[in-house]
Scaffold this motif. Structure first.
Motif, short mmCIF file in Angstrom:
data_model
loop_
_atom_site.label_atom_id
_atom_site.label_comp_id
_atom_site.label_asym_id
_atom_site.label_seq_id
_atom_site.Cartn_x
_atom_site.Cartn_y
_atom_site.Cartn_z
N PRO A 121 62.35 68.68 62.46
CA PRO A 121 61.61 68.95 63.69
C PRO A 121 61.63 70.40 64.15
O PRO A 121 60.79 70.80 64.96
CB PRO A 121 62.31 68.05 64.72
N TYR A 122 62.58 71.21 63.65
CA TYR A 122 62.70 72.59 64.13
C TYR A 122 62.67 73.60 62.98
O TYR A 122 62.97 74.77 63.17
CB TYR A 122 63.99 72.74 64.95
N SER A 123 62.31 73.13 61.81
CA SER A 123 62.30 74.00 60.63
C SER A 123 61.14 74.97 60.66
O SER A 123 60.00 74.59 60.97
CB SER A 123 62.22 73.14 59.37
N PRO A 124 61.38 76.24 60.31
CA PRO A 124 60.27 77.20 60.23
C PRO A 124 59.30 76.87 59.11
O PRO A 124 58.16 77.32 59.12
CB PRO A 124 60.98 78.54 59.98
N ASP A 125 59.74 76.08 58.13
CA ASP A 125 58.85 75.68 57.05
C ASP A 125 57.87 74.60 57.48
O ASP A 125 56.84 74.40 56.84
CB ASP A 125 59.65 75.16 55.86
N MET A 126 58.19 73.89 58.56
CA MET A 126 57.37 72.76 58.99
C MET A 126 56.60 73.03 60.27
O MET A 126 55.62 72.34 60.57
CB MET A 126 58.26 71.53 59.18
N ASN A 127 57.05 74.00 61.06
CA ASN A 127 56.48 74.22 62.39
C ASN A 127 55.84 75.59 62.52
O ASN A 127 56.21 76.54 61.82
CB ASN A 127 57.56 74.06 63.46
#
Length: 524
Positions: free
Chosen positions: A41-47
């Motif tokens: 939920p807080y990953s730079p790869d996902m957000n």
């Protein structure tokens, strides 16, 4: 011990262990990704930086340092990379998800360094995917793969702290639905007619990410406006949900929350299991406490005799009768005023406290009561807890005023169909057609078998019903080891509110306490 998953729940579990360890610990942390701390939920790869968290900084449980103290220690360039500036740091601020991810990454590193200085053995295994967890005579065997091959080891305690799982796409009704993550993929969507299932913060994130890739939000005349890039303003976003409601804007409340004396007494009863009357008794106490907290609000809702199966309908009725954007505009104005004045709304504060108390009650309900709770009261508590940052509401209003965003109320008889031009949704005798549909309805409940550990899917693994008492699996095996399940998706049915960082902190602390007690009692 082993911790499977190095997201926030794993961070808080390690913090709880280090805070009270009676002797030197040996801890192995397994993370299938390349970074420890943020979780999905807080990953730079996902957000994307435009995606906001829905927890105010003052609410976030600190680890080694508080979130705001950590942010203030950063230089200007680091803050800018997180979408922040010094003037934006405050107790009431809602930060980008990537900022919280960076915080948990730093806190995990600080915990490991602190633990090693204290003499604990702590090993972090990145890019290590755990493939199975199996009870053995010597303990709990963990198997994993890593870039160099495969391996395994036996541990006395294994904490399953794996979190959200989002496949790239899922099929429903013969229609392929796009995942809302990673944000970079959403930003690159070429389609012009985009349907989004859901209207909560995850759905808002999808809308804002798509719009930000095709234009910009700008202040104009004291209001937020959306300006599409030249030639890119022809897209249309549709947020779709059964009720067709937008979440309300975050409101001010004081901590600690007001006590609800009668409901708290029932929540504090020593009885471990309901006798079939717990839900109704708790609901009666809930109404009596609300009569004391905000009698005018309860009277407008239907009074102290309002049946439980009518409560949600009465609660949502005013919003269902209004245009969702008209309601959002008025609600935002009220929320901004109460936050500026730091003035709580009695019924909202009481509802948030009732949410906390019911969170402890729900695991004790019978299966029939649990079904009844999900059908009647859960939607109200979910709505109250799902309020979003004011900036998110402003962006929705700006998109609607720019003519690129609508909300569709699907009702209870909608269905997805695959049409000649792409997916479509049929509802109430109407049909909405899209080029692509994104599923942003949030994490679905999962079973132990869904977690990806084959041995946990075996039917004879457990000695009793899976109720997650103290988050410890009741193993049928004579293994001296213990498996602690704080994997959020697997908890959602019995613990429907365990989706936030406060819950991650509480579960991590409770799990650490259980492990340390067992270590003192057994000597290992």
């Amino acid at each position: 011990m082993a911790i499977v998953g190095a997201g926030p729940t794993g961070v808080y579990t390690l913090a709880g262990m280090l805070a009270a360890a009676p002797s030197a610990l040996s801890v192995d942390i397994f993370e299938k990704g390349a970074c420890a701390g943020p979780g999905m939920p807080y990953s730079p790869d996902m957000n994307a930086p435009c995606m906001l968290s829905n927890i105010a900084s003052r609410e976030l449980p600190p680890v080694v340092t508080s979130l705001n103290d950590w942010l203030r220690s950063l230089d200007m360039s680091d803050l800018s990379g997180l979408g922040l500036a010094p003037g934006l740091i405050s107790d009431e601020a809602f930060y980008p998800r990537v900022a919280l991810g960076a915080y948990f990454t730093a806190q995990m590193a600080a915990l490991i360094a602190q633990g090693r200085r204290q003499g604990h053995r702590i090993e972090l295994h990145l890019r290590h995917a755990v493939t199975d967890v199996r009870p053995r005579e010597a303990g709990i065997e963990v198997s994993w793969t890593f870039p160099g091959g495969t391996s395994g080891a036996v541990f006395a305690d294994v904490v399953l702290a794996t979190g959200h799982r989002w496949p790239d796409s899922v099929e429903e009704g013969g229609v392929m639905l796009q995942s809302p993550w990673p944000a970079e993929k959403i930003a690159r969507l070429p389609e012009e007619r985009i349907g989004v299932l859901g209207s909560s913060l995850s759905a808002i994130d999808v809308a804002v990410t798509v719009a930000s890739a095709r234009g910009r939000f700008a202040e104009a005349g004291g209001a937020l406006r959306y300006e599409a890039q030249q030639g890119r303003g022809g897209f249309r976003l549709s947020l779709m949900s059964r009720k067709g409601l937008l979440p309300e804007a975050d409101y001010w409340y004081e901590l600690p929350l007001p006590e609800l004396r009668r409901l708290a007494a029932i929540a504090g009863e020593a009885t471990a299991r309901s006798d079939g009357t717990l839900l109704e008794r708790a609901y009666g106490a809930f109404l009596d406490d609300f009569h004391d907290a905000d009698p005018d609000w309860l009277a407008a809702l239907g009074g102290a005799d309002l049946p439980r199966d009518e409560f949600a309908a009465a609660y949502f009725a005013p919003r269902l009768a209004a245009d969702p954007f008209d309601w959002a505009r008025k609600n935002l104005a009220v929320a901004e005023r109460t936050v500026a004045e730091k003035r709580p709304t009695p019924w909202r504060s009481a509802l948030l406290r009732a949410h906390e108390l019911f969170e402890g009650l729900v695991p004790r309900l019978t299966d029939a009561e649990l079904e009844a709770f999900h059908d009647t009261l859960k939607p109200v508590f979910t709505d109250s807890y799902a309020c979003v940052p004011h900036a998110s509401i402003r962006r929705l209003l700006a998109l609607h005023e720019a003519g690129v965003l609508e909300v569709i109320r699907l009702g209870s008889d909608s269905r997805l169909v695959d049409g000649p031009g792409g997916p479509a949704v049929e509802y109430g005798g109407r049909r909405a057609e899209f080029e692509i549909v994104v599923d942003a309805r949030g994490q679905r409940p999962m079973t132990l078998a869904d977690l990806g550990f084959p041995s946990l899917a075996e039917g004879d693994l457990l000695s009793g019903p899976l109720r997650f008492d103290e988050f410890v699996l009741p193993l049928r095996s004579s293994s001296p080891g213990r498996i602690h399940c704080v994997a959020l998706p697997a908890l959602l049915r019995r613990h429907p509110f365990v989706q936030g960082l406060v819950n991650a902190s509480e579960m991590g602390g409770a799990t650490a306490g259980a492990i340390l007690r067992a270590m003192r009692e057994t000597g290992h």
